[in-house]
Design an enzyme around this catalytic site. Structure first.
Site, short mmCIF file in Angstrom:
data_model
loop_
_atom_site.label_atom_id
_atom_site.label_comp_id
_atom_site.label_asym_id
_atom_site.label_seq_id
_atom_site.Cartn_x
_atom_site.Cartn_y
_atom_site.Cartn_z
N ASP A 54 8.19 -6.28 2.69
CA ASP A 54 9.66 -5.53 2.68
C ASP A 54 10.74 -6.78 3.01
O ASP A 54 11.46 -6.81 3.96
CB ASP A 54 9.77 -4.67 3.59
CG ASP A 54 9.21 -4.82 5.11
OD1 ASP A 54 8.63 -6.02 5.29
OD2 ASP A 54 9.77 -4.18 6.19
N THR B 239 9.62 -8.21 23.65
CA THR B 239 8.95 -7.05 23.68
C THR B 239 7.52 -7.22 23.53
O THR B 239 6.90 -6.64 22.63
CB THR B 239 9.49 -5.93 22.50
OG1 THR B 239 9.35 -6.69 21.36
CG2 THR B 239 10.97 -5.76 22.84
N HIS C 238 11.30 -14.54 16.04
CA HIS C 238 11.76 -13.38 15.60
C HIS C 238 13.42 -13.54 15.43
O HIS C 238 13.97 -13.94 16.67
CB HIS C 238 11.30 -12.12 16.44
CG HIS C 238 11.44 -10.77 15.89
ND1 HIS C 238 12.63 -10.42 15.79
CD2 HIS C 238 10.57 -9.88 15.42
CE1 HIS C 238 12.57 -9.26 15.27
NE2 HIS C 238 11.44 -8.72 14.80
N ILE D 121 0.83 -1.07 0.05
CA ILE D 121 0.00 -0.03 0.03
C ILE D 121 0.91 1.33 -0.12
O ILE D 121 1.85 1.19 0.69
CB ILE D 121 -0.92 -0.03 1.16
CG1 ILE D 121 -1.99 -1.22 1.05
CG2 ILE D 121 -1.67 1.17 1.27
CD1 ILE D 121 -2.71 -1.55 2.18
N ARG E 80 7.11 5.87 5.80
CA ARG E 80 6.15 5.93 6.82
C ARG E 80 5.58 7.44 6.98
O ARG E 80 6.47 8.19 6.98
CB ARG E 80 6.63 5.47 8.17
CG ARG E 80 6.73 3.91 8.15
CD ARG E 80 7.10 3.52 9.56
NE ARG E 80 6.82 1.91 9.65
CZ ARG E 80 7.64 1.40 10.50
NH1 ARG E 80 8.17 1.93 11.64
NH2 ARG E 80 7.21 -0.08 10.63
N LYS F 209 14.94 -1.13 5.26
CA LYS F 209 13.81 -0.29 5.78
C LYS F 209 14.07 0.94 5.38
O LYS F 209 15.07 1.51 5.54
CB LYS F 209 13.58 -0.41 7.28
CG LYS F 209 13.76 -1.73 7.86
CD LYS F 209 12.41 -2.29 8.13
CE LYS F 209 12.47 -3.79 8.72
NZ LYS F 209 11.10 -4.45 8.58
N GLU G 40 1.54 -7.53 15.77
CA GLU G 40 2.61 -8.26 16.08
C GLU G 40 2.33 -8.62 17.59
O GLU G 40 2.41 -9.56 18.00
CB GLU G 40 3.72 -7.68 16.10
CG GLU G 40 4.79 -8.80 16.34
CD GLU G 40 6.27 -8.41 15.93
OE1 GLU G 40 6.68 -9.17 14.75
OE2 GLU G 40 7.04 -7.63 16.59
N ASP H 40 4.65 -9.79 5.20
CA ASP H 40 5.06 -8.47 4.91
C ASP H 40 5.73 -8.40 3.49
O ASP H 40 6.34 -9.16 2.90
CB ASP H 40 6.30 -7.90 5.94
CG ASP H 40 5.93 -7.63 7.07
OD1 ASP H 40 4.33 -7.52 7.38
OD2 ASP H 40 6.42 -6.69 7.65
N1 UDP Z 1 2.38 -1.67 4.62
C1 UDP Z 1 2.21 -1.24 3.31
N2 UDP Z 1 2.23 0.08 3.33
C2 UDP Z 1 2.71 0.93 4.26
C3 UDP Z 1 2.87 0.31 5.59
C4 UDP Z 1 2.91 -0.97 5.64
O1 UDP Z 1 1.81 -1.92 2.53
O2 UDP Z 1 2.43 2.08 4.43
C5 UDP Z 1 2.18 -3.20 4.72
C6 UDP Z 1 3.37 -3.85 4.14
O3 UDP Z 1 3.14 -5.19 3.64
C7 UDP Z 1 4.49 -4.12 5.27
C8 UDP Z 1 3.57 -4.41 6.35
O4 UDP Z 1 2.53 -3.64 6.11
O5 UDP Z 1 5.59 -5.06 4.87
C9 UDP Z 1 3.88 -3.93 7.84
O6 UDP Z 1 4.84 -2.75 7.88
P1 UDP Z 1 6.19 -2.70 7.91
O7 UDP Z 1 7.00 -3.64 6.97
O8 UDP Z 1 6.69 -1.33 7.89
O9 UDP Z 1 6.71 -2.94 9.37
P2 UDP Z 1 7.94 -3.70 10.17
O10 UDP Z 1 8.26 -4.87 9.55
O11 UDP Z 1 9.01 -2.68 9.75
O12 UDP Z 1 7.68 -3.65 11.72
MN MN Z 2 8.00 -5.42 7.48
#
Ligand code: UDP
Ligand code: MN
Length: 335
Positions: A198, A230, A218, A107, A334, A328, A286, A196
């Site tokens: 990323d 956490t 994790h 997204i 964000r 990241k 989470e 996810d």
């Molecule tokens: N995500 C997205 N757009 C956004 C924020 C989050 O599509 O603006 C989705 C994406 O699949 C991402 C997941 O939500 O991998 C979780 O967010 P993020 O990976 O940023 O969290 P983190 O792994 O850093 O805790």
């Molecule tokens: Mn992620």
């Protein structure tokens, strides 16, 4: 007067830098010693097999890896390289005509930054022996990259709304997945894995990962002491936990459609209860996932090989990388 001020500012800054440096070194030491913390122990006797109705679980060679914990105290396998025969799992699932759904959300800018690499690498490594359908949830369907898919592999794009806060994007996935299992997945696939975006596949992520309900250790906490996990510590939150078994990473979870429906509905209900009270759990979805797996133990646990971060550096017990965290870019991604 000015000189005195400059001197004082420099002094304060050097103290701050000193503090940061000390903290950095402390974290480094923590990571180093983390490797020395023993993981929990598989409660079976040496060379004993799991007593499971599932013949594949009971065939696992848990004792080929004595450097890590290969089963949980409730008798679920923890999947580490060396403990399973990939061919056994593939043959079993091909014969059963297992079909797998993979859900991923991309997204806003996450789509252009991560989705293409995620999909391309999944085609190389994710359950390549089995029929897989990618369900891509995005706010901009026209930007979903064209990726060449192998035989028996499909892709469907589902439009969803963007949210103002990234925390809400992340948390709302639970409701969207639960609804989508109800309306679609239950009719087409036995198993579903939720990812996810990323991250990038770099090694086999195969049918050995399938189970009723599947959680992932994790990478940062698999050798931490339980007191350092956490979990959410606010007694007001539905995700509140005093103690637990492991710290699970929400970047991957999966199971049968029934299993994942239970997980996602539970997490969504917890998130909504918190919203009514105007609170939010520490690590959002989470934290709720960790609460679910504390109350309802997963039937299978994936080792951190299934979602490793190269930031941690070399570890003797990580013998293969199957999926890696992508870089990241929180500052630009964000909102
Ligand atoms: N995500 C997205 N757009 C956004 C924020 C989050 O599509 O603006 C989705 C994406 O699949 C991402 C997941 O939500 O991998 C979780 O967010 P993020 O990976 O940023 O969290 P983190 O792994 O850093 O805790
Ligand atoms: Mn992620």
């Amino acid at each position: 007067m000015n000189k005195v001020l400059i001197y004082m500012l420099r002094f304060v800054k050097s103290r701050q830098q000193g503090r940061q440096e000390r903290r950095r070194r402390q974290e480094e030491r923590h990571r180093f010693f983390q490797e020395l913390y023993a993981m929990g122990k598989c409660p079976l006797n040496y060379n004993e097999k799991l007593k499971s109705q599932n013949e594949l679980d009971s065939s696992l060679d848990l004792w080929s890896r004595v450097d890590v914990q290969t089963c949980t105290k409730w008798g679920a396998p923890i999947m580490w390289e060396g403990t399973f025969d990939p061919g056994d799992f593939d043959r079993h699932h091909i014969q059963k005509r297992t079909s797998v759904a993979l859900t991923v959300f991309a997204i806003g800018r996450y789509l252009e930054v991560y989705l293409k690499e995620f999909l391309k690498s999944a085609e190389q490594y994710f359950m390549v022996e089995l029929p897989v359908t990618y369900y891509i949830f995005t706010d901009i369907p026209e930007f979903v990259p064209k990726v060449k898919l192998m035989k028996q592999r499909h892709m469907k794009v589902i439009q969803v709304k963007n949210q103002k806060r990234w925390q809400d994007i992340s948390m709302l996935r639970m409701k969207t997945i639960a609804d989508f299992i109800e309306s679609h997945i239950q009719h087409w696939h036995q198993y579903i894995f939720c990812f996810d975006v990323d991250q990038v596949f770099v090694g086999r992520f195969g049918s050995e990962a399938l189970g009723e309900t599947v959680g992932l250790l994790h990478a940062f906490y698999y050798r931490s002491h339980v007191k350092d996990y956490t979990y959410d510590r606010n007694p007001e939150s539905a995700a509140y936990m005093v103690t637990g078994d492991f710290y699970y990473h929400a970047a991957i979870f999966g199971g049968t459609w029934q299993g994942v429906k239970n997980i996602t509905e539970f997490c969504h209900q917890g998130i909504m209860k918190d919203k009514e009270k105007n609170i939010e759990a520490l690590w959002h979805d989470e934290s709720h996932l960790n609460k679910y797996f504390w109350l309802h133990k997963p039937s299978k646990v994936l080792s951190p090989e299934y979602c490793w971060s190269t930031i941690i550096g070399f570890r003797f017990d990580i013998r293969v990388h199957r999926l890696l965290w992508a870089t990241k870019f929180y500052d630009i991604l964000r909102t």
